[in-house]
Design a protein around this motif. Structure first.
Motif, PDB file in Angstrom:
ATOM      1  N   ILE A 140      13.394   3.717  -3.665  1.00  0.00           N
ATOM      2  CA  ILE A 140      14.757   3.284  -4.004  1.00  0.00           C
ATOM      3  C   ILE A 140      15.077   1.938  -3.358  1.00  0.00           C
ATOM      4  CG2 ILE A 140      15.648   5.599  -4.470  1.00  0.00           C
ATOM      5  CD1 ILE A 140      16.856   5.569  -1.626  1.00  0.00           C
ATOM      6  N   ASP A 141      14.031   1.274  -2.827  1.00  0.00           N
ATOM      7  CA  ASP A 141      14.245  -0.035  -2.211  1.00  0.00           C
ATOM      8  C   ASP A 141      13.332  -1.107  -2.824  1.00  0.00           C
ATOM      9  OD1 ASP A 141      11.792   0.648  -1.144  1.00  0.00           O
ATOM     10  OD2 ASP A 141      12.488   0.715   0.927  1.00  0.00           O
ATOM     11  N   GLY A 142      13.101  -0.993  -4.127  1.00  0.00           N
ATOM     12  CA  GLY A 142      12.315  -2.004  -4.820  1.00  0.00           C
ATOM     13  C   GLY A 142      10.829  -1.951  -4.539  1.00  0.00           C
ATOM     14  N   GLY A 143      10.317  -0.810  -4.109  1.00  0.00           N
ATOM     15  CA  GLY A 143       8.897  -0.647  -3.881  1.00  0.00           C
ATOM     16  C   GLY A 143       8.432  -0.890  -2.467  1.00  0.00           C
ATOM     17  N   ARG A 144       9.361  -1.118  -1.539  1.00  0.00           N
ATOM     18  CA  ARG A 144       8.957  -1.354  -0.148  1.00  0.00           C
ATOM     19  C   ARG A 144       8.482  -0.071   0.527  1.00  0.00           C
ATOM     20  NH1 ARG A 144      13.474  -4.121  -1.138  1.00  0.00           N
ATOM     21  NH2 ARG A 144      13.420  -6.379  -1.030  1.00  0.00           N
ATOM     22  N   THR A 145       9.218   1.034   0.312  1.00  0.00           N
ATOM     23  CA  THR A 145       8.857   2.331   0.892  1.00  0.00           C
ATOM     24  C   THR A 145       8.897   3.390  -0.203  1.00  0.00           C
ATOM     25  OG1 THR A 145      11.155   2.829   1.499  1.00  0.00           O
ATOM     26  CG2 THR A 145       9.791   1.711   3.163  1.00  0.00           C
ATOM     27  N   TRP A 146       8.156   4.481   0.031  1.00  0.00           N
ATOM     28  CA  TRP A 146       7.997   5.525  -0.991  1.00  0.00           C
ATOM     29  C   TRP A 146       8.098   6.905  -0.361  1.00  0.00           C
ATOM     30  CZ3 TRP A 146       7.174   4.103  -6.109  1.00  0.00           C
ATOM     31  CH2 TRP A 146       6.930   2.752  -6.312  1.00  0.00           C
ATOM     32  N   VAL A 147       8.620   7.876  -1.130  1.00  0.00           N
ATOM     33  CA  VAL A 147       8.628   9.282  -0.716  1.00  0.00           C
ATOM     34  C   VAL A 147       7.992  10.113  -1.827  1.00  0.00           C
ATOM     35  CG1 VAL A 147      10.653   9.083   0.778  1.00  0.00           C
ATOM     36  CG2 VAL A 147      10.959   9.682  -1.627  1.00  0.00           C
ATOM     37  N   SER A 148       7.342  11.197  -1.436  1.00  0.00           N
ATOM     38  CA  SER A 148       6.646  12.060  -2.384  1.00  0.00           C
ATOM     39  C   SER A 148       7.611  13.024  -3.065  1.00  0.00           C
ATOM     40  CB  SER A 148       5.561  12.847  -1.659  1.00  0.00           C
ATOM     41  OG  SER A 148       4.900  13.707  -2.558  1.00  0.00           O
ATOM     42  N   MET A 149       7.379  13.282  -4.337  1.00  0.00           N
ATOM     43  CA  MET A 149       8.146  14.261  -5.114  1.00  0.00           C
ATOM     44  C   MET A 149       7.127  15.167  -5.807  1.00  0.00           C
ATOM     45  SD  MET A 149      11.045  11.806  -6.792  1.00  0.00           S
ATOM     46  CE  MET A 149      12.260  13.112  -6.973  1.00  0.00           C
ATOM     47  N   ASP A 150       6.549  16.086  -5.058  1.00  0.00           N
ATOM     48  CA  ASP A 150       5.460  16.899  -5.592  1.00  0.00           C
ATOM     49  C   ASP A 150       5.927  17.785  -6.735  1.00  0.00           C
ATOM     50  OD1 ASP A 150       3.609  15.853  -3.833  1.00  0.00           O
ATOM     51  OD2 ASP A 150       4.082  17.331  -2.293  1.00  0.00           O
ATOM     52  N   ILE A 151       5.124  17.820  -7.785  1.00  0.00           N
ATOM     53  CA  ILE A 151       5.380  18.657  -8.958  1.00  0.00           C
ATOM     54  C   ILE A 151       4.124  19.468  -9.221  1.00  0.00           C
ATOM     55  CG2 ILE A 151       5.849  18.680 -11.430  1.00  0.00           C
ATOM     56  CD1 ILE A 151       7.353  16.042 -11.020  1.00  0.00           C
ATOM     57  N   ILE A 172       0.872  -1.168   0.000  1.00  0.00           N
ATOM     58  CA  ILE A 172       0.000   0.000   0.000  1.00  0.00           C
ATOM     59  C   ILE A 172       0.911   1.220   0.000  1.00  0.00           C
ATOM     60  CG2 ILE A 172      -1.812   1.268   1.212  1.00  0.00           C
ATOM     61  CD1 ILE A 172      -2.715  -1.478   0.207  1.00  0.00           C
ATOM     62  N   VAL A 173       0.911   1.979  -1.080  1.00  0.00           N
ATOM     63  CA  VAL A 173       1.828   3.110  -1.186  1.00  0.00           C
ATOM     64  C   VAL A 173       1.226   4.400  -0.632  1.00  0.00           C
ATOM     65  CG1 VAL A 173       3.078   2.113  -3.125  1.00  0.00           C
ATOM     66  CG2 VAL A 173       1.161   3.635  -3.570  1.00  0.00           C
ATOM     67  N   GLY A 184      15.543   4.233  -9.398  1.00  0.00           N
ATOM     68  CA  GLY A 184      14.433   3.773  -8.576  1.00  0.00           C
ATOM     69  C   GLY A 184      13.161   3.561  -9.368  1.00  0.00           C
ATOM     70  N   LEU A 185      12.086   3.402  -8.629  1.00  0.00           N
ATOM     71  CA  LEU A 185      10.742   3.305  -9.191  1.00  0.00           C
ATOM     72  C   LEU A 185      10.053   4.643  -8.988  1.00  0.00           C
ATOM     73  CD1 LEU A 185       9.660  -0.094  -7.604  1.00  0.00           C
ATOM     74  CD2 LEU A 185      10.235   0.289 -10.003  1.00  0.00           C
ATOM     75  N   PHE A 186       9.335   5.104  -9.990  1.00  0.00           N
ATOM     76  CA  PHE A 186       8.592   6.353  -9.911  1.00  0.00           C
ATOM     77  C   PHE A 186       7.149   6.050 -10.286  1.00  0.00           C
ATOM     78  CE2 PHE A 186      12.965   7.354 -10.688  1.00  0.00           C
ATOM     79  CZ  PHE A 186      13.217   8.466  -9.893  1.00  0.00           C
ATOM     80  N   MET A 187       6.208   6.425  -9.430  1.00  0.00           N
ATOM     81  CA  MET A 187       4.801   6.168  -9.693  1.00  0.00           C
ATOM     82  C   MET A 187       4.025   7.477  -9.593  1.00  0.00           C
ATOM     83  SD  MET A 187       2.025   3.750  -7.689  1.00  0.00           S
ATOM     84  CE  MET A 187       3.092   2.337  -7.682  1.00  0.00           C
ATOM     85  N   ALA A 188       3.188   7.739 -10.590  1.00  0.00           N
ATOM     86  CA  ALA A 188       2.309   8.908 -10.579  1.00  0.00           C
ATOM     87  C   ALA A 188       0.874   8.413 -10.496  1.00  0.00           C
ATOM     88  CB  ALA A 188       2.511   9.739 -11.838  1.00  0.00           C
ATOM     89  N   TYR A 189       0.060   9.096  -9.697  1.00  0.00           N
ATOM     90  CA  TYR A 189      -1.322   8.667  -9.536  1.00  0.00           C
ATOM     91  C   TYR A 189      -2.195   9.824  -9.062  1.00  0.00           C
ATOM     92  CZ  TYR A 189      -0.030   8.401  -4.596  1.00  0.00           C
ATOM     93  OH  TYR A 189       0.409   8.705  -3.339  1.00  0.00           O
ATOM     94  N   LEU A 190      -3.483   9.678  -9.285  1.00  0.00           N
ATOM     95  CA  LEU A 190      -4.454  10.626  -8.786  1.00  0.00           C
ATOM     96  C   LEU A 190      -4.615  10.385  -7.297  1.00  0.00           C
ATOM     97  CD1 LEU A 190      -6.576  12.785  -9.474  1.00  0.00           C
ATOM     98  CD2 LEU A 190      -8.188  10.916  -9.856  1.00  0.00           C
ATOM     99  N   ARG A 191      -4.367  11.411  -6.492  1.00  0.00           N
ATOM    100  CA  ARG A 191      -4.397  11.221  -5.039  1.00  0.00           C
ATOM    101  C   ARG A 191      -5.749  11.555  -4.430  1.00  0.00           C
ATOM    102  NH1 ARG A 191      -2.943  13.143   0.184  1.00  0.00           N
ATOM    103  NH2 ARG A 191      -2.136  11.323   1.291  1.00  0.00           N
ATOM    104  N   ALA A 192      -6.361  12.624  -4.887  1.00  0.00           N
ATOM    105  CA  ALA A 192      -7.636  13.037  -4.302  1.00  0.00           C
ATOM    106  C   ALA A 192      -8.469  13.765  -5.347  1.00  0.00           C
ATOM    107  CB  ALA A 192      -7.392  13.951  -3.100  1.00  0.00           C
ATOM    108  N   ARG A 193      -9.780  13.617  -5.210  1.00  0.00           N
ATOM    109  CA  ARG A 193     -10.690  14.338  -6.098  1.00  0.00           C
ATOM    110  C   ARG A 193     -12.056  14.392  -5.420  1.00  0.00           C
ATOM    111  NH1 ARG A 193     -14.474  11.032  -8.161  1.00  0.00           N
ATOM    112  NH2 ARG A 193     -14.002   8.820  -8.317  1.00  0.00           N
ATOM    113  N   ASN A 194     -12.896  15.314  -5.897  1.00  0.00           N
ATOM    114  CA  ASN A 194     -14.273  15.310  -5.436  1.00  0.00           C
ATOM    115  C   ASN A 194     -15.166  14.838  -6.583  1.00  0.00           C
ATOM    116  OD1 ASN A 194     -14.438  17.510  -7.139  1.00  0.00           O
ATOM    117  ND2 ASN A 194     -14.808  19.002  -5.530  1.00  0.00           N
ATOM    118  N   GLU A 195     -16.403  14.531  -6.300  1.00  0.00           N
ATOM    119  CA  GLU A 195     -17.288  13.952  -7.317  1.00  0.00           C
ATOM    120  C   GLU A 195     -17.580  14.877  -8.495  1.00  0.00           C
ATOM    121  OE1 GLU A 195     -18.396  10.922  -8.152  1.00  0.00           O
ATOM    122  OE2 GLU A 195     -17.000  10.303  -6.599  1.00  0.00           O
ATOM    123  N   PRO A 196     -17.783  16.189  -8.291  1.00  0.00           N
ATOM    124  CA  PRO A 196     -18.025  17.030  -9.476  1.00  0.00           C
ATOM    125  C   PRO A 196     -16.736  17.404 -10.229  1.00  0.00           C
ATOM    126  CG  PRO A 196     -18.296  18.346  -7.486  1.00  0.00           C
ATOM    127  CD  PRO A 196     -18.072  16.907  -7.043  1.00  0.00           C
TER     128      PRO A 196
END
Length: 199
Positions: A65-76, A17-18, A41-53
Motif C-alpha cells: 500500500i506504499d507503491g511497492g516499497r514494502t509488502w505483506v503476505s495474503m495467503d490463499i 526485493i519483495v 494497492g499493488l497485489f503480486m502473485a508468484y511461485l514461492r517455492a518448489r522442488n525439482e520433481p
C-alpha cells in the motif's frame, strides 16, 4: 523482484526485493499474470517455492500500500478437502466496476482450480471456492462488464480445459466451454462486455 519507476518516462527506477527466499524467476515459472494495481494497492502473485520433481510447490499473494516499497503476505489456500503439497499457477484479476479483486490457483494434487474474492473495503479475502475439479493447467482470469447487463460483472477463467464463467462474483462457476486444445488462453474483457481470448 519489482521494478518501480520514481519518475515519468522511467528515467529513475528502484529495484525492490519483495521476497529474498522465493524461487528464482518466480513469475516466469508459471507463466500467469502476476501484478494487479488498483486503488487498494499493488497485489503480486508468484511461485514461492518448489522442488525439482515438482512434487511440492507453494505460491504467495502479497500486497503493497506504499507503491511497492514494502509488502505483506495474503495467503490463499483452497478449501481444506482440496489442499495438496503442489499448489501453483496463481492468477489474479480486478473489476473496476465493483472494486473487487480475485486471486486463485490450482491444487495439482487434487485437480482443483480455486478462487478467492476480496471485496471492496475489506483487507482480507473471502474463503476460496472451487471453480472446477479436473486436470486444470495454466489458468488466467479476467473480469468486466456483463455484455447483457452494464451494471453487472462477469468473471472468467480460461485454461487448458476451456472457459469458466461466473455471473455472481465468483461464488459459483459454469461448466467449461471448449476453447480447443492448448495452454495459455488469455481472457480480456472489452468496454462493452465483449470477451476476447488470446492464444
Amino acid at each position: 523482484m519489482l521494478f518501480r519507476s520514481r519518475s515519468p518516462g522511467l528515467t529513475a527506477v528502484d529495484i525492490v526485493i519483495v521476497d529474498p527466499d522465493a524461487t528464482n524467476y518466480a513469475t516466469f515459472q508459471s507463466h500467469n499474470q502476476k501484478l494487479v494495481s488498483n486503488e487498494h494497492g499493488l497485489f503480486m502473485a508468484y511461485l514461492r517455492a518448489r522442488n525439482e520433481p515438482y512434487t511440492a510447490q507453494t505460491w504467495r499473494l502479497i500486497r503493497s500500500i506504499d507503491g511497492g516499497r514494502t509488502w505483506v503476505s495474503m495467503d490463499i489456500r483452497p478449501p481444506a478437502a482440496f489442499q495438496s503439497r503442489v499448489e501453483g499457477d496463481p492468477m489474479t484479476c480486478y473489476d473496476p466496476l465493483t472494486g473487487t479483486l480475485w486471486a486463485g490457483a490450482i491444487s495439482f494434487g487434487t485437480g482443483a482450480m480455486y478462487v478467492a474474492r476480496k471485496n471492496p473495503g475489506q483487507d482480507t479475502f473471502q474463503p476460496s471456492v472451487v471453480a472446477r475439479v479436473g486436470s486444470p493447467d495454466k489458468g488466467w482470469m479476467a473480469a468486466g462488464r456483463d455484455p447483457n447487463d452494464p451494471n453487472s460483472t462477469r468473471v472468467y477463467i480460461a485454461y487448458n480445459e476451456g472457459l469458466l464463467i461466473s455471473t455472481d462474483l465468483g461464488d459459483t462457476w459454469s461448466s467449461p466451454r471448449s476453447l480447443g486444445q492448448g495452454l495459455g488462453f488469455l481472457p480480456r474483457v472489452g468496454p462493452h462486455g465483449e470477451l476476447y481470448v488470446g492464444y
